[in-house]
Design a protein around this motif. Structure first.
Motif, PDB file in Angstrom:
ATOM      1  N   ARG A 236      -3.138  13.573  -3.014  1.00  0.00           N
ATOM      2  CA  ARG A 236      -4.210  12.660  -2.397  1.00  0.00           C
ATOM      3  C   ARG A 236      -4.324  11.811  -3.791  1.00  0.00           C
ATOM      4  NH1 ARG A 236      -8.673  16.981  -1.009  1.00  0.00           N
ATOM      5  NH2 ARG A 236     -10.214  15.204  -1.313  1.00  0.00           N
ATOM      6  N   VAL A 237      -3.810  10.743  -3.888  1.00  0.00           N
ATOM      7  CA  VAL A 237      -3.812   9.899  -5.109  1.00  0.00           C
ATOM      8  C   VAL A 237      -4.171   8.390  -4.801  1.00  0.00           C
ATOM      9  CG1 VAL A 237      -1.648  11.121  -5.995  1.00  0.00           C
ATOM     10  CG2 VAL A 237      -1.291   9.284  -4.314  1.00  0.00           C
ATOM     11  N   ASP A 238      -4.841   8.141  -3.462  1.00  0.00           N
ATOM     12  CA  ASP A 238      -5.310   6.936  -3.271  1.00  0.00           C
ATOM     13  C   ASP A 238      -6.676   7.057  -3.118  1.00  0.00           C
ATOM     14  OD1 ASP A 238      -5.851   4.298  -1.954  1.00  0.00           O
ATOM     15  OD2 ASP A 238      -3.626   4.162  -2.187  1.00  0.00           O
TER      16      ASP A 238
ATOM     17  N   SER B 166      -8.058   6.185   0.438  1.00  0.00           N
ATOM     18  CA  SER B 166      -7.686   7.261   1.347  1.00  0.00           C
ATOM     19  C   SER B 166      -8.089   8.633   0.767  1.00  0.00           C
ATOM     20  CB  SER B 166      -6.481   7.146   2.268  1.00  0.00           C
ATOM     21  OG  SER B 166      -6.228   8.151   3.243  1.00  0.00           O
ATOM     22  N   LYS B 167      -9.024   9.121   0.450  1.00  0.00           N
ATOM     23  CA  LYS B 167      -9.370  10.149  -0.408  1.00  0.00           C
ATOM     24  C   LYS B 167      -8.850  11.546   0.165  1.00  0.00           C
ATOM     25  CE  LYS B 167     -12.927   8.304  -3.168  1.00  0.00           C
ATOM     26  NZ  LYS B 167     -14.647   8.404  -3.467  1.00  0.00           N
ATOM     27  N   TYR B 168      -9.073  11.619   1.381  1.00  0.00           N
ATOM     28  CA  TYR B 168      -8.673  12.892   2.097  1.00  0.00           C
ATOM     29  C   TYR B 168      -7.268  13.097   2.903  1.00  0.00           C
ATOM     30  CZ  TYR B 168     -13.718  12.959   1.399  1.00  0.00           C
ATOM     31  OH  TYR B 168     -14.763  13.029   0.783  1.00  0.00           O
ATOM     32  N   LYS B 169      -6.310  12.029   2.600  1.00  0.00           N
ATOM     33  CA  LYS B 169      -5.064  12.085   3.141  1.00  0.00           C
ATOM     34  C   LYS B 169      -4.018  12.101   1.942  1.00  0.00           C
ATOM     35  CE  LYS B 169      -5.732  10.163   7.720  1.00  0.00           C
ATOM     36  NZ  LYS B 169      -5.491   9.309   8.630  1.00  0.00           N
ATOM     37  N   PRO B 170      -2.771  12.727   2.167  1.00  0.00           N
ATOM     38  CA  PRO B 170      -1.778  12.595   1.064  1.00  0.00           C
ATOM     39  C   PRO B 170      -1.011  11.698   1.239  1.00  0.00           C
ATOM     40  CG  PRO B 170      -1.190  14.217   2.717  1.00  0.00           C
ATOM     41  CD  PRO B 170      -2.754  13.906   3.143  1.00  0.00           C
ATOM     42  N   CYS B 171      -0.268  11.105   0.435  1.00  0.00           N
ATOM     43  CA  CYS B 171       0.648   9.995   0.351  1.00  0.00           C
ATOM     44  C   CYS B 171       2.163  10.057   0.456  1.00  0.00           C
ATOM     45  CB  CYS B 171       0.109   8.711  -0.572  1.00  0.00           C
ATOM     46  SG  CYS B 171      -1.541   8.216  -0.249  1.00  0.00           S
ATOM     47  N   PHE B 172       2.871   9.417   1.032  1.00  0.00           N
ATOM     48  CA  PHE B 172       4.236   9.594   0.916  1.00  0.00           C
ATOM     49  C   PHE B 172       4.771   8.499   1.300  1.00  0.00           C
ATOM     50  CE2 PHE B 172       8.599  10.602   1.840  1.00  0.00           C
ATOM     51  CZ  PHE B 172       8.962  11.452   1.033  1.00  0.00           C
ATOM     52  N   GLY B 173       5.586   7.563   0.456  1.00  0.00           N
ATOM     53  CA  GLY B 173       6.268   6.540   1.093  1.00  0.00           C
ATOM     54  C   GLY B 173       5.418   5.257   0.575  1.00  0.00           C
ATOM     55  N   MET B 174       5.901   4.179   0.755  1.00  0.00           N
ATOM     56  CA  MET B 174       5.245   2.860   0.603  1.00  0.00           C
ATOM     57  C   MET B 174       5.478   1.901   1.561  1.00  0.00           C
ATOM     58  SD  MET B 174       4.062   3.660  -2.400  1.00  0.00           S
ATOM     59  CE  MET B 174       3.163   2.147  -3.147  1.00  0.00           C
ATOM     60  N   LEU B 175       4.192   1.097   1.915  1.00  0.00           N
ATOM     61  CA  LEU B 175       4.399   0.124   3.072  1.00  0.00           C
ATOM     62  C   LEU B 175       4.530  -1.322   2.306  1.00  0.00           C
ATOM     63  CD1 LEU B 175       1.216   1.516   4.768  1.00  0.00           C
ATOM     64  CD2 LEU B 175       3.714   2.065   5.276  1.00  0.00           C
ATOM     65  N   SER B 176       5.338  -1.948   3.118  1.00  0.00           N
ATOM     66  CA  SER B 176       5.752  -3.288   2.658  1.00  0.00           C
ATOM     67  C   SER B 176       5.629  -4.464   3.767  1.00  0.00           C
ATOM     68  CB  SER B 176       6.854  -3.246   1.613  1.00  0.00           C
ATOM     69  OG  SER B 176       8.045  -3.067   2.570  1.00  0.00           O
ATOM     70  N   ALA B 177       5.662  -5.640   3.147  1.00  0.00           N
ATOM     71  CA  ALA B 177       5.782  -6.906   4.031  1.00  0.00           C
ATOM     72  C   ALA B 177       6.942  -7.788   3.374  1.00  0.00           C
ATOM     73  CB  ALA B 177       4.608  -7.587   4.250  1.00  0.00           C
ATOM     74  N   PRO B 178       8.062  -8.017   4.178  1.00  0.00           N
ATOM     75  CA  PRO B 178       9.246  -8.929   3.570  1.00  0.00           C
ATOM     76  C   PRO B 178       8.634 -10.275   3.680  1.00  0.00           C
ATOM     77  CG  PRO B 178       9.931  -7.476   5.509  1.00  0.00           C
ATOM     78  CD  PRO B 178       8.325  -7.377   5.307  1.00  0.00           C
TER      79      PRO B 178
ATOM     80  N   ALA C  92       0.712  -1.395   0.000  1.00  0.00           N
ATOM     81  CA  ALA C  92       0.108   0.055   0.102  1.00  0.00           C
ATOM     82  C   ALA C  92       0.832   1.266  -0.160  1.00  0.00           C
ATOM     83  CB  ALA C  92      -0.957  -0.178   1.261  1.00  0.00           C
ATOM     84  N   ARG C  93       0.252   2.321  -0.413  1.00  0.00           N
ATOM     85  CA  ARG C  93       0.844   3.603  -0.260  1.00  0.00           C
ATOM     86  C   ARG C  93       0.809   3.937   1.243  1.00  0.00           C
ATOM     87  NH1 ARG C  93      -2.640   4.245  -4.926  1.00  0.00           N
ATOM     88  NH2 ARG C  93      -1.284   4.576  -6.761  1.00  0.00           N
ATOM     89  N   CYS C  94       1.459   4.832   1.834  1.00  0.00           N
ATOM     90  CA  CYS C  94       1.400   5.348   2.962  1.00  0.00           C
ATOM     91  C   CYS C  94       0.506   6.609   3.071  1.00  0.00           C
ATOM     92  CB  CYS C  94       2.907   5.532   3.836  1.00  0.00           C
ATOM     93  SG  CYS C  94       2.902   5.917   5.446  1.00  0.00           S
ATOM     94  N   ALA C  95      -0.627   6.551   3.586  1.00  0.00           N
ATOM     95  CA  ALA C  95      -1.374   7.742   3.699  1.00  0.00           C
ATOM     96  C   ALA C  95      -1.044   8.491   5.184  1.00  0.00           C
ATOM     97  CB  ALA C  95      -3.015   7.426   3.846  1.00  0.00           C
ATOM     98  N   ARG C  96      -0.993   9.709   4.964  1.00  0.00           N
ATOM     99  CA  ARG C  96      -0.237  10.575   5.918  1.00  0.00           C
ATOM    100  C   ARG C  96      -1.322  11.247   6.973  1.00  0.00           C
ATOM    101  NH1 ARG C  96       4.836   8.972   7.419  1.00  0.00           N
ATOM    102  NH2 ARG C  96       5.810   8.121   5.341  1.00  0.00           N
ATOM    103  N   CYS C  97      -1.066  11.283   8.152  1.00  0.00           N
ATOM    104  CA  CYS C  97      -1.517  12.443   9.375  1.00  0.00           C
ATOM    105  C   CYS C  97      -0.340  13.363   9.056  1.00  0.00           C
ATOM    106  CB  CYS C  97      -1.667  11.654  10.584  1.00  0.00           C
ATOM    107  SG  CYS C  97      -0.037  11.208  11.281  1.00  0.00           S
ATOM    108  N   GLN C  98      -0.767  14.126  10.192  1.00  0.00           N
ATOM    109  CA  GLN C  98       0.289  15.586  10.342  1.00  0.00           C
ATOM    110  C   GLN C  98       1.373  15.300  10.974  1.00  0.00           C
ATOM    111  OE1 GLN C  98      -1.796  19.227  10.792  1.00  0.00           O
ATOM    112  NE2 GLN C  98      -3.717  18.698   9.781  1.00  0.00           N
ATOM    113  N   VAL C  99       1.730  14.230  11.438  1.00  0.00           N
ATOM    114  CA  VAL C  99       3.155  13.836  12.200  1.00  0.00           C
ATOM    115  C   VAL C  99       4.219  14.598  11.391  1.00  0.00           C
ATOM    116  CG1 VAL C  99       4.895  12.145  12.739  1.00  0.00           C
ATOM    117  CG2 VAL C  99       2.355  11.807  13.423  1.00  0.00           C
TER     118      VAL C  99
END
Length: 381
Positions: A337-339, A342-354, A306-313
C-alpha cells in the motif's frame, strides 16, 4: 578596474572549463556525437536504469485468457489487438469482467497461423466439471473472427451500439446472435461480444489531457493503454508467498502487457518516462550499428503515469478460474500500500501511455530516462 578584473576572471574560468571539452573528443568519439544531433540527444538522455523485455502479452477480449507473443506493434491505444473486444450484458450494455465472473478466464484466445483471424475457444457448458479431460476439442466451441476487421466487414456483420465501461459511455460493434450464443451458454446469461467502436475513449485520471499534456485514447483496458510489470518484483512477492505456504504464482495473474526482467524489486515505482530500443541502439562511441548503415527503428517512448492499484483479480487462478479467498491479496496489501492516491489497495505494475508507435519484440531494451517521487494515483476511468 573591478569590472575589468571580473571579466578577466570569467574568461580564465571559461577557458579552464573549455579545455577538457576540447581534449575529450580525441579519446571518446565526441566528434561523431557533435556531427549527429540524434546521437547527441541520445547521449544527453542516458538511461538511469536499463533492463530487458522478457515477455509481451495481449488480451484481445477483456478478462478472457490472453496470448503471449514474441513481437507485435505498440500503438498509442496499446499493444495491437489488446482489449479491442469485450463482453457486455445484453440488456444493460455494461462491461463484464473476471471480478463478477471468474469463469471468463477459461475463455481462450489465439491467433491463426497467418494472424488474420482471432480464434476464440469457449468451454461448452457440459464441460464445466471435466476441463482436464483428454479430448479437449469436444469441450470447446470455437469461433473465428477477423483480427483486424475492416469497416466493410463490420458494416456487414455487426451493429453499432452503446456500451458502458466504468464511468464512460462509448460505443462498440455488436456481433451477431450466432457469435454470441456460445458465450451466453457458457456464462449462463445473455451477453454480447463487442469490438471497440469509433467514438474515442479519452484517457482519464492520471492520463487526462491536462495531466498528460495531450489527448490520448484507448480501447477497453480498465484505465490506461499499457501495463508494465517486473519479473524481479514478482519473484520478491513469490518469496513472501512461499513463507506463508503459497505456491508461486505467474505474472499472468496481473495481466500485464510488457514484462521486463527488472534490476531490483519495485524499482519501477519511480519510473516516469521509459524508452524502448532495439538490441543495437546507437552508442555514444560511434562504433554501433548506427555507423554501419543498418536501419534502426526510432525509439518508443512511454509516459509512465501511475502505479497500478490492484483489486482481487490476481486471486483468480487463470487455469481453473478458482479464486483464492486471501492470496496473493493479503500478502500484497501487507506491504504494497505505497500510493497515497489509493491508500487501501496494494500496487503491482505501472500504467503507461505511449508517445509514439512502432514494432516491439521480446529482447528489446527498456531504459528509464526520467524518474519521480511524485506518483499519486488519481481515480478516473
Amino acid at each position: 578596474m573591478l569590472q575589468s578584473h571580473n571579466m578577466t576572471s570569467a574568461v580564465i574560468l571559461g577557458l579552464i572549463l573549455l579545455i577538457p571539452i576540447l581534449l575529450i573528443p580525441r579519446f571518446t568519439g565526441w566528434p561523431k556525437l557533435i556531427q549527429s544531433p540524434t546521437k547527441l540527444l541520445l547521449w544527453c538522455q542516458r538511461p538511469k536504469q536499463s533492463t530487458e523485455i522478457i515477455s509481451l502479452r495481449i488480451y484481445p477480449i477483456k478478462s478472457c485468457r490472453g496470448i503471449e507473443v514474441q513481437s507485435t506493434v505498440l500503438k498509442q491505444h496499446g499493444l495491437d489487438l489488446d482489449r479491442r473486444w469485450m463482453l457486455v450484458d445484453a440488456s444493460s450494455n455494461t462491461f463484464l469482467t473476471i471480478r463478477q465472473i471468474p469463469d471468463m478466464t477459461r475463455i481462450r484466445t489465439a491467433l491463426s497461423a497467418d494472424g488474420d483471424e482471432l480464434v476464440v475457444s469457449i468451454p461448452k457448458p457440459e464441460s464445466n466439471e471435466s476441463i482436464q479431460d483428454q479430448d479437449q476439442d469436444r469441450q470447446f466451441h470455437t469461433i473465428r473472427i477477423p483480427s483486424h476487421p475492416s469497416p466493410q466487414w463490420l458494416a456487414a456483420n455487426t451493429n453499432i451500439g452503446p456500451v458502458h465501461i466504468w464511468d464512460t459511455d462509448t460505443d462498440g460493434y455488436r456481433y451477431s446472435d450466432e457469435i454470441n450464443a456460445p458465450f451466453s451458454a457458457f456464462l449462463g446469461r445473455d451477453v454480447v461480444l463487442v469490438h471497440k467502436g469509433p467514438t474515442p475513449r479519452v484517457l482519464k485520471g492520471n492520463g487526462a489531457p491536462h495531466r498528460l499534456g495531450r489527448v490520448q485514447t484507448t480501447g477497453f483496458p480498465d484505465v490506461h493503454p499499457v501495463q508494465i510489470a517486473s519479473e524481479s518484483s514478482l519473484a520478491e512477492l513469490n518469496a513472501r508467498l512461499g513463507k506463508v505456504g503459497i505456491d508461486p504464482i505467474t505474472v499472468e495473474r496481473f495481466r500485464p502487457n510488457i514484462v521486463v526482467r527488472g534490476k531490483a524489486p519495485w524499482s519501477e515505482d519511480s519510473w516516469k518516462l521509459v524508452r524502448i530500443t532495439g538490441r543495437n541502439a546507437v552508442g555514444i562511441s560511434g562504433d554501433s550499428a548506427g555507423d554501419s548503415g543498418a536501419a534502426i527503428q526510432s525509439p518508443l517512448d512511454l509516459d509512465v503515469v501511475a502505479r497500478c492499484a490492484r483489486c482481487q483479480v490476481p486471486n483468480v487462478d487463470p487455469d481453473t478460474a478458482l479464486k483464492n479467498k486471501k492470496q496473493p491479496w493479503d500478502t500484497l496489501v501487507s506491504y504494497r500500500r505505497v500510493d497515497e492516491g489509493s491508500k487501501y489497495k496494494p500496487c503491482f505494475g505501472m500504467l503507461s501511455a505511449p508517445r509514439n508507435e512502432g514494432a516491439i519484440e521480446v529482447g528489446m531494451k527498456l531504459e528509464v530516462l526520467e524518474e519521480t517521487t511524485g506518483h499519486r494515483y488519481v481515480a478516473g476511468f
